[in-house]
Design an enzyme around this catalytic site. Structure first.
Site, PDB file in Angstrom:
ATOM      1  N   ARG A 115       0.806  -1.245   0.000  1.00  0.00           N
ATOM      2  CA  ARG A 115       0.000   0.000   0.000  1.00  0.00           C
ATOM      3  C   ARG A 115       0.828   1.278   0.000  1.00  0.00           C
ATOM      4  NH1 ARG A 115      -3.023  -3.255   3.537  1.00  0.00           N
ATOM      5  NH2 ARG A 115      -4.806  -4.111   2.406  1.00  0.00           N
ATOM      6  N   LYS A 137       3.730  11.317 -11.147  1.00  0.00           N
ATOM      7  CA  LYS A 137       2.922  10.461 -12.030  1.00  0.00           C
ATOM      8  C   LYS A 137       3.664   9.143 -12.206  1.00  0.00           C
ATOM      9  CE  LYS A 137       0.173  13.576 -14.850  1.00  0.00           C
ATOM     10  NZ  LYS A 137      -0.074  14.093 -16.208  1.00  0.00           N
ATOM     11  N   GLU A 179      10.582  18.334 -24.213  1.00  0.00           N
ATOM     12  CA  GLU A 179       9.859  18.728 -22.988  1.00  0.00           C
ATOM     13  C   GLU A 179      10.368  20.097 -22.494  1.00  0.00           C
ATOM     14  OE1 GLU A 179       7.268  17.227 -21.654  1.00  0.00           O
ATOM     15  OE2 GLU A 179       7.377  15.096 -22.161  1.00  0.00           O
ATOM     16  N   LYS A 221       7.804  23.110 -13.500  1.00  0.00           N
ATOM     17  CA  LYS A 221       6.995  21.922 -13.184  1.00  0.00           C
ATOM     18  C   LYS A 221       6.621  21.912 -11.700  1.00  0.00           C
ATOM     19  CE  LYS A 221       5.896  17.307 -13.926  1.00  0.00           C
ATOM     20  NZ  LYS A 221       6.013  16.107 -14.700  1.00  0.00           N
ATOM     21  N   GLU A 231      -3.891  16.918 -11.169  1.00  0.00           N
ATOM     22  CA  GLU A 231      -4.347  17.318 -12.510  1.00  0.00           C
ATOM     23  C   GLU A 231      -5.858  17.511 -12.602  1.00  0.00           C
ATOM     24  OE1 GLU A 231      -1.996  15.584 -15.740  1.00  0.00           O
ATOM     25  OE2 GLU A 231      -3.822  15.636 -16.939  1.00  0.00           O
ATOM     26  N   ARG A 235      -2.557  21.580 -14.154  1.00  0.00           N
ATOM     27  CA  ARG A 235      -1.463  20.643 -14.455  1.00  0.00           C
ATOM     28  C   ARG A 235      -1.587  20.102 -15.882  1.00  0.00           C
ATOM     29  NH1 ARG A 235       1.414  15.882 -10.857  1.00  0.00           N
ATOM     30  NH2 ARG A 235       2.757  15.159 -12.552  1.00  0.00           N
ATOM     31  N   ASN A 239       0.592  18.871 -20.442  1.00  0.00           N
ATOM     32  CA  ASN A 239       0.335  17.857 -21.470  1.00  0.00           C
ATOM     33  C   ASN A 239       0.263  18.455 -22.871  1.00  0.00           C
ATOM     34  OD1 ASN A 239       0.142  15.834 -19.527  1.00  0.00           O
ATOM     35  ND2 ASN A 239      -2.011  16.303 -19.146  1.00  0.00           N
ATOM     36  N   HIS A 242       0.513  16.239 -25.900  1.00  0.00           N
ATOM     37  CA  HIS A 242       0.491  14.841 -25.470  1.00  0.00           C
ATOM     38  C   HIS A 242      -0.689  14.040 -26.030  1.00  0.00           C
ATOM     39  CE1 HIS A 242       3.703  16.123 -22.897  1.00  0.00           C
ATOM     40  NE2 HIS A 242       3.787  14.968 -22.275  1.00  0.00           N
ATOM     41  N   HIS A 246       0.681  10.860 -27.616  1.00  0.00           N
ATOM     42  CA  HIS A 246       0.376   9.510 -27.121  1.00  0.00           C
ATOM     43  C   HIS A 246      -0.275   8.671 -28.218  1.00  0.00           C
ATOM     44  CE1 HIS A 246       0.335  10.653 -22.547  1.00  0.00           C
ATOM     45  NE2 HIS A 246       1.537  10.583 -23.055  1.00  0.00           N
ATOM     46  N   HIS A 259       9.087   9.200 -26.700  1.00  0.00           N
ATOM     47  CA  HIS A 259       7.991  10.038 -26.212  1.00  0.00           C
ATOM     48  C   HIS A 259       8.210  11.514 -26.583  1.00  0.00           C
ATOM     49  CE1 HIS A 259       4.879  11.568 -23.616  1.00  0.00           C
ATOM     50  NE2 HIS A 259       5.759  12.274 -22.927  1.00  0.00           N
TER      51      HIS A 259
HETATM   52  N1  GLY Z   1       4.207  14.930 -17.835  1.00  0.00           N
HETATM   53  C1  GLY Z   1       3.125  15.715 -17.437  1.00  0.00           C
HETATM   54  C2  GLY Z   1       2.880  15.743 -15.964  1.00  0.00           C
HETATM   55  O1  GLY Z   1       3.699  15.268 -15.197  1.00  0.00           O
HETATM   56  O2  GLY Z   1       1.874  16.223 -15.530  1.00  0.00           O
END
Ligand code: GLY
Length: 355
Positions: A115, A137, A179, A221, A231, A235, A239, A242, A246, A259
């Site tokens: 957990r 993330k 990025e 960030k 998010e 946040r 993206n 993205h 993706h 990526h």
């Molecule tokens: N890579 C985008 C984020 O960490 O929110």
């Protein structure tokens, strides 16, 4: 050594950035944990283990296969098996020593083992340094979508040693630059201009330039994550590119494009949407294209990708809400916004312009 704090109340943590800091015994000692398990791959082990040999980190090593296509449940099971066989309890700590794939999987294993246990990020690619190692993330891919299984689980510390970039391939380095450029577009025009004026210095991996770009990216960030960890709103700005990126990765097969390459092409397409929507000038689009070219990043969709299929995959994205596609669109360079009001025709048109 530079230090940035990701401010999340009792889960706040430091990001350390510097040259040769991995061999700094005092720094590693500050990380309050006795039982470490390092998750890495063979390549990183061969290249960089000597850097941590005099620290307390090196004991237990879990070797995973290298690459996005191994970011799956099998790799996570390998981590659980090791931890269980070696009787790791809740005071154990996973150290993610590698790029974004290792970091995301280690974090997910740490989030779910008993957990939740602590983990530390030691990113070895530029992309992991400026993005995936910060912000908590974690997760794995599913055949139907990238990063579809995962959890938010913040690390206890992030240690960024610019020396490890020396052995990074140009392709991986450039993917990380995607990025970095993204931060300029969503948040900081002056930074974008600096990047555009210093491409040669950056490509030579000049230490001061590396520290500047990593520090600035992590500051942006950290600020955004502190405001919106899970998010719920802003946040999502991180993206940019993205949703397109993706879908490109998924349609090509994970690992064909890196990526960073996929999201670079993605944010150029988002910039075309922005021109059509009159929130970006053509000259701004051209300066984004120019910097992508300087770092050998794609400005066209991969050959053979079918736009209909690509759009279908985009509609499976995590950012789809109430059946409406959510896009991040630049508002010129230095600012961006989140919208669910972009018409399908506009998106298809922008995709077509990048075939
Ligand atoms: N890579 C985008 C984020 O960490 O929110």
């Amino acid at each position: 050594m530079k230090k940035i704090i990701v401010k999340l109340n009792d889960r706040s943590y430091p990001i350390f950035i510097g040259k040769n800091i991995l061999s700094n015994k005092e720094l590693i000692k500050k990380i309050n944990c006795n039982n470490f398990a390092i998750v890495t791959n063979k390549k990183i082990k061969n290249l960089h283990f000597s850097k941590i040999k005099n620290t307390s980190l090196k004991k237990n090593v879990i070797l995973l296969n290298d690459g996005e296509k191994y970011k799956n449940q099998d790799s996570i099971s390998k981590i659980y098996n090791f931890l269980l066989k070696n009787k790791f309890s809740r005071d154990g700590c996973i150290v993610a020593f590698g790029g974004g794939v290792i970091g995301d999987m280690s974090g997910f294993a740490a989030a779910t083992y008993q957990r939740g246990i602590n983990f530390i990020q030691i990113p070895t690619t530029l992309l992991a340094m400026v993005d995936s190692s910060v912000g908590g993330k974690t997760g794995i891919n599913h055949a139907l979508g990238k990063n579809m299984i995962g959890s938010f689980h913040q690390p206890s510390a992030v240690i960024i040693d610019t020396e490890v970039l020396k052995t990074l391939s140009d392709r991986q380095f450039n993917a990380g630059m995607a990025e970095v450029i993204k931060y300029g577009i969503i948040e900081d025009k002056t930074f974008f201009k600096w990047l555009s004026a210093n491409t040669e210095k950056i490509k030579s991996k000049d230490t001061d330039a590396m520290i500047k770009i990593i520090k600035k990216s992590c500051e942006i960030k950290a600020k955004i994550v502190a405001m919106d960890e899970k998010e719920k709103n802003i946040r999502a700005l991180l993206n940019l590119g993205h949703t397109f990126g993706h879908a490109i990765e998924n349609n090509l097969g994970y690992g064909k494009w890196l990526h960073g390459e996929a999201i670079a092409c993605g944010f150029l397409i988002a910039s075309t949407v922005a021109i059509q929507n009159k929130t970006m000038k053509v000259e701004e689009y051209e300066s984004i294209k120019k910097i992508l070219e300087a770092f050998n990043l794609p400005t066209k969709l991969p050959k053979g990708v079918r736009l209909k299929k690509l759009y279908e995959t985009m509609s499976l994205d995590k950012k789809v809400k109430d059946s409406k596609m959510v896009y991040i669109i630049p508002r010129g360079i230095g600012s961006a916004y989140i919208t669910n009001k972009i018409k399908k025709g506009l998106v298809i048109n922008a995709l077509n312009k990048h075939v």
